[in-house]
Design a protein around this motif. Structure first.
Motif, PDB file in Angstrom:
ATOM      1  N   VAL A  88       0.837  -1.202   0.000  1.00 55.73           N
ATOM      2  CA  VAL A  88       0.000   0.000   0.000  1.00 55.73           C
ATOM      3  C   VAL A  88       0.870   1.251   0.000  1.00 55.73           C
ATOM      4  CG1 VAL A  88      -1.750   1.277   1.287  1.00 55.73           C
ATOM      5  CG2 VAL A  88      -1.875  -1.218   1.162  1.00 55.73           C
ATOM      6  N   ALA A  89       1.944   1.248   0.808  1.00 60.06           N
ATOM      7  CA  ALA A  89       2.848   2.398   0.846  1.00 60.06           C
ATOM      8  C   ALA A  89       3.542   2.589  -0.497  1.00 60.06           C
ATOM      9  CB  ALA A  89       3.878   2.214   1.960  1.00 60.06           C
ATOM     10  N   PHE A  90       3.989   1.498  -1.107  1.00 59.50           N
ATOM     11  CA  PHE A  90       4.656   1.606  -2.400  1.00 59.50           C
ATOM     12  C   PHE A  90       3.694   2.140  -3.462  1.00 59.50           C
ATOM     13  CE2 PHE A  90       8.027  -0.441  -0.404  1.00 59.50           C
ATOM     14  CZ  PHE A  90       9.103  -0.632  -1.254  1.00 59.50           C
ATOM     15  N   ALA A  91       2.466   1.616  -3.477  1.00 61.61           N
ATOM     16  CA  ALA A  91       1.490   2.079  -4.461  1.00 61.61           C
ATOM     17  C   ALA A  91       1.126   3.537  -4.229  1.00 61.61           C
ATOM     18  CB  ALA A  91       0.238   1.193  -4.393  1.00 61.61           C
ATOM     19  N   GLY A  92       0.967   3.925  -2.962  1.00 63.25           N
ATOM     20  CA  GLY A  92       0.638   5.316  -2.657  1.00 63.25           C
ATOM     21  C   GLY A  92       1.742   6.268  -3.075  1.00 63.25           C
ATOM     22  N   ALA A  93       3.000   5.876  -2.843  1.00 61.43           N
ATOM     23  CA  ALA A  93       4.124   6.727  -3.242  1.00 61.43           C
ATOM     24  C   ALA A  93       4.184   6.866  -4.759  1.00 61.43           C
ATOM     25  CB  ALA A  93       5.430   6.140  -2.709  1.00 61.43           C
ATOM     26  N   ALA A  94       4.004   5.753  -5.462  1.00 65.68           N
ATOM     27  CA  ALA A  94       4.045   5.800  -6.921  1.00 65.68           C
ATOM     28  C   ALA A  94       2.929   6.684  -7.479  1.00 65.68           C
ATOM     29  CB  ALA A  94       3.946   4.387  -7.488  1.00 65.68           C
ATOM     30  N   LEU A  95       1.731   6.513  -6.942  1.00 68.76           N
ATOM     31  CA  LEU A  95       0.606   7.305  -7.428  1.00 68.76           C
ATOM     32  C   LEU A  95       0.816   8.788  -7.143  1.00 68.76           C
ATOM     33  CD1 LEU A  95      -2.223   7.345  -8.662  1.00 68.76           C
ATOM     34  CD2 LEU A  95      -3.159   7.001  -6.364  1.00 68.76           C
ATOM     35  N   THR A  96       1.350   9.093  -5.951  1.00 73.39           N
ATOM     36  CA  THR A  96       1.594  10.493  -5.593  1.00 73.39           C
ATOM     37  C   THR A  96       2.580  11.146  -6.551  1.00 73.39           C
ATOM     38  OG1 THR A  96       1.155  10.034  -3.260  1.00 73.39           O
ATOM     39  CG2 THR A  96       2.395  12.027  -3.773  1.00 73.39           C
ATOM     40  N   ILE A  97       3.676  10.449  -6.862  1.00 73.18           N
ATOM     41  CA  ILE A  97       4.686  11.013  -7.752  1.00 73.18           C
ATOM     42  C   ILE A  97       4.116  11.229  -9.151  1.00 73.18           C
ATOM     43  CG2 ILE A  97       6.902  10.576  -8.844  1.00 73.18           C
ATOM     44  CD1 ILE A  97       7.730   9.106  -6.319  1.00 73.18           C
ATOM     45  N   VAL A  98       3.347  10.266  -9.657  1.00 73.11           N
ATOM     46  CA  VAL A  98       2.768  10.411 -10.993  1.00 73.11           C
ATOM     47  C   VAL A  98       1.797  11.588 -11.028  1.00 73.11           C
ATOM     48  CG1 VAL A  98       1.266   9.315 -12.693  1.00 73.11           C
ATOM     49  CG2 VAL A  98       3.084   7.991 -11.605  1.00 73.11           C
ATOM     50  N   VAL A  99       0.940  11.710 -10.006  1.00 77.61           N
ATOM     51  CA  VAL A  99      -0.032  12.807  -9.977  1.00 77.61           C
ATOM     52  C   VAL A  99       0.674  14.152  -9.892  1.00 77.61           C
ATOM     53  CG1 VAL A  99      -1.853  13.862  -8.597  1.00 77.61           C
ATOM     54  CG2 VAL A  99      -1.891  11.409  -9.021  1.00 77.61           C
ATOM     55  N   VAL A 100       1.690  14.259  -9.017  1.00 81.57           N
ATOM     56  CA  VAL A 100       2.428  15.516  -8.892  1.00 81.57           C
ATOM     57  C   VAL A 100       3.140  15.857 -10.195  1.00 81.57           C
ATOM     58  CG1 VAL A 100       4.373  16.629  -7.726  1.00 81.57           C
ATOM     59  CG2 VAL A 100       2.680  15.390  -6.397  1.00 81.57           C
ATOM     60  N   GLY A 101       3.733  14.854 -10.839  1.00 81.09           N
ATOM     61  CA  GLY A 101       4.412  15.095 -12.098  1.00 81.09           C
ATOM     62  C   GLY A 101       3.454  15.589 -13.179  1.00 81.09           C
ATOM     63  N   LEU A 102       2.275  14.975 -13.257  1.00 81.87           N
ATOM     64  CA  LEU A 102       1.294  15.400 -14.269  1.00 81.87           C
ATOM     65  C   LEU A 102       0.754  16.795 -13.965  1.00 81.87           C
ATOM     66  CD1 LEU A 102      -0.699  12.098 -14.895  1.00 81.87           C
ATOM     67  CD2 LEU A 102       1.035  13.164 -16.350  1.00 81.87           C
ATOM     68  N   LEU A 103       0.531  17.096 -12.688  1.00 79.83           N
ATOM     69  CA  LEU A 103       0.059  18.435 -12.335  1.00 79.83           C
ATOM     70  C   LEU A 103       1.119  19.485 -12.644  1.00 79.83           C
ATOM     71  CD1 LEU A 103      -1.792  17.816  -8.930  1.00 79.83           C
ATOM     72  CD2 LEU A 103      -2.811  18.328 -11.156  1.00 79.83           C
ATOM     73  N   ALA A 104       2.380  19.155 -12.348  1.00 78.50           N
ATOM     74  CA  ALA A 104       3.454  20.098 -12.642  1.00 78.50           C
ATOM     75  C   ALA A 104       3.597  20.327 -14.147  1.00 78.50           C
ATOM     76  CB  ALA A 104       4.771  19.581 -12.062  1.00 78.50           C
ATOM     77  N   GLY A 105       3.394  19.287 -14.938  1.00 77.14           N
ATOM     78  CA  GLY A 105       3.481  19.441 -16.385  1.00 77.14           C
ATOM     79  C   GLY A 105       2.234  20.050 -16.999  1.00 77.14           C
ATOM     80  N   TRP A 106       1.100  19.939 -16.281  1.00 77.34           N
ATOM     81  CA  TRP A 106      -0.153  20.453 -16.841  1.00 77.34           C
ATOM     82  C   TRP A 106      -0.148  21.970 -16.944  1.00 77.34           C
ATOM     83  CZ3 TRP A 106      -3.976  23.683 -14.944  1.00 77.34           C
ATOM     84  CH2 TRP A 106      -5.167  23.733 -15.678  1.00 77.34           C
ATOM     85  N   VAL A 107       0.490  22.655 -15.999  1.00 72.11           N
ATOM     86  CA  VAL A 107       0.478  24.121 -16.017  1.00 72.11           C
ATOM     87  C   VAL A 107       1.117  24.671 -17.285  1.00 72.11           C
ATOM     88  CG1 VAL A 107       1.272  26.186 -14.814  1.00 72.11           C
ATOM     89  CG2 VAL A 107       0.428  24.238 -13.503  1.00 72.11           C
ATOM     90  N   PRO A 108       2.364  24.319 -17.622  1.00 74.11           N
ATOM     91  CA  PRO A 108       2.915  24.835 -18.891  1.00 74.11           C
ATOM     92  C   PRO A 108       2.197  24.268 -20.115  1.00 74.11           C
ATOM     93  CG  PRO A 108       4.428  23.268 -17.902  1.00 74.11           C
ATOM     94  CD  PRO A 108       3.372  23.555 -16.883  1.00 74.11           C
ATOM     95  N   ALA A 109       1.676  23.036 -20.011  1.00 72.88           N
ATOM     96  CA  ALA A 109       0.941  22.472 -21.147  1.00 72.88           C
ATOM     97  C   ALA A 109      -0.340  23.252 -21.402  1.00 72.88           C
ATOM     98  CB  ALA A 109       0.626  20.997 -20.876  1.00 72.88           C
ATOM     99  N   TYR A 110      -1.013  23.641 -20.336  1.00 74.10           N
ATOM    100  CA  TYR A 110      -2.250  24.431 -20.496  1.00 74.10           C
ATOM    101  C   TYR A 110      -1.947  25.792 -21.087  1.00 74.10           C
ATOM    102  CZ  TYR A 110      -6.513  26.944 -19.295  1.00 74.10           C
ATOM    103  OH  TYR A 110      -7.662  27.705 -19.338  1.00 74.10           O
ATOM    104  N   ARG A 111      -0.857  26.409 -20.645  1.00 74.30           N
ATOM    105  CA  ARG A 111      -0.480  27.705 -21.213  1.00 74.30           C
ATOM    106  C   ARG A 111      -0.145  27.570 -22.685  1.00 74.30           C
ATOM    107  NH1 ARG A 111       3.575  29.979 -16.443  1.00 74.30           N
ATOM    108  NH2 ARG A 111       1.938  30.417 -14.886  1.00 74.30           N
ATOM    109  N   ALA A 112       0.537  26.490 -23.046  1.00 70.92           N
ATOM    110  CA  ALA A 112       0.891  26.293 -24.451  1.00 70.92           C
ATOM    111  C   ALA A 112      -0.339  26.060 -25.314  1.00 70.92           C
ATOM    112  CB  ALA A 112       1.854  25.113 -24.572  1.00 70.92           C
ATOM    113  N   SER A 113      -1.388  25.478 -24.756  1.00 70.90           N
ATOM    114  CA  SER A 113      -2.593  25.191 -25.550  1.00 70.90           C
ATOM    115  C   SER A 113      -3.410  26.449 -25.835  1.00 70.90           C
ATOM    116  CB  SER A 113      -3.454  24.167 -24.807  1.00 70.90           C
ATOM    117  OG  SER A 113      -4.009  24.741 -23.627  1.00 70.90           O
TER     118      SER A 113
END
Length: 273
Positions: free
Chosen positions: A235-260
């Protein structure tokens, strides 16, 4: 209580000698046997000699408890009535009295107990700790390590977000003409955002896979710093993996949204360095 009864007032000096044992005692010495009602005689061996208990009837079995260290092994424990075993025959450095009450606060209760003991013997020295205080003291190092690890993890997560956001913004800037052409040909903003994020998802997922593998391999080194926690908790491993993926996508979404939101005509006619 697991079986039988606890030590009671009737187990006085003139009564039948009795004792209560814990689960570990039963598991180690009498597995699979009904021990309540049996009479046992025991001899304990110490570096400076032996100590023999008079035969005692087992009247109850209790769960295991921590008496020394939360990190130490569970030991077989024998509980005997003090009225039946002279103090001079027991190796003790002091007497611990556990008091349970639903009435006064712990502080008032401690003062009341100390005053009662002082009325019996004014020379008795008493120190008082609450159950919560004992647990807090025993787990102080674990909680400090947990706080430091959490701080380091949050700092690493922040640096990850900044890094992903910066790299995504750089790639989005380099691809502005391409994105402008796609927008002019009818691509929606959602598709443009997805196109930019697709470049983010691959490295993030790859980093998570490598990180999980490394964490799984090094988790055995963290066993000494953990109490009551499985070092390879899925559960801890899955939670850490999911957290990193979500944070990475949110961090990339901001410049991606501006570019769109770029204007195709202005973007295609603006000078490029």
């Amino acid at each position: 209580m697991r079986a039988g009864r606890p030590i009671e007032d009737r187990d006085g000096a003139g009564a039948q000698p009795v004792m209560v044992v814990n689960d570990e005692f039963v598991r180690r010495f009498f597995p699979g046997r009904g021990l309540v009602g049996q009479t046992l005689g025991m001899t304990f061996t110490f570096p400076d000699g032996e100590f023999t208990f008079t035969p005692k009837a087992v009247v109850g079995i209790v769960g295991n408890a921590v008496h020394e260290s939360v990190r130490g092994p569970v030991r077989p424990i024998v509980y005997v009535p003090m009225a039946q075993e002279p103090l001079q025959s027991i190796f003790v450095a002091g007497i611990f009295i556990a008091v349970r009450s639903e009435g006064p606060s712990p502080g008032r209760l401690g003062r009341s107990v100390a005053a009662t003991l002082a009325s019996v013997d004014p020379d008795v020295r008493v120190s008082f700790l609450t159950g919560t205080g004992i647990v807090d003291f025993a787990l102080a190092r674990d909680r400090l390590v947990a706080r430091l690890a959490a701080f380091a993890g949050l700092l690493a997560l922040l640096l990850t977000a900044l890094g992903v956001g910066g790299v995504t913004a750089y790639h989005a800037t380099r691809r502005r003409p391409e994105l402008a052409v796609r927008a002019a040909l009818g691509s929606t903003r959602g598709r443009l955002v997805g196109l930019v994020l697709s470049r983010v998802l691959g490295p993030v997922v790859g980093g998570v896979v490598v990180g999980l593998g490394f964490a799984f391999w090094t988790s055995r080194l963290a066993v000494s710093m953990l109490f009551g926690i499985e070092p390879r908790d899925p559960v801890a491993f899955a939670g850490a993996a999911l957290t990193i993926v979500v944070v990475g996508l949110l961090a990339g979404w901001v410049p991606a949204y501006r570019a769109s939101r770029l204007h195709p005509a202005r973007t295609l006619t603006e000078p490029r360095s």
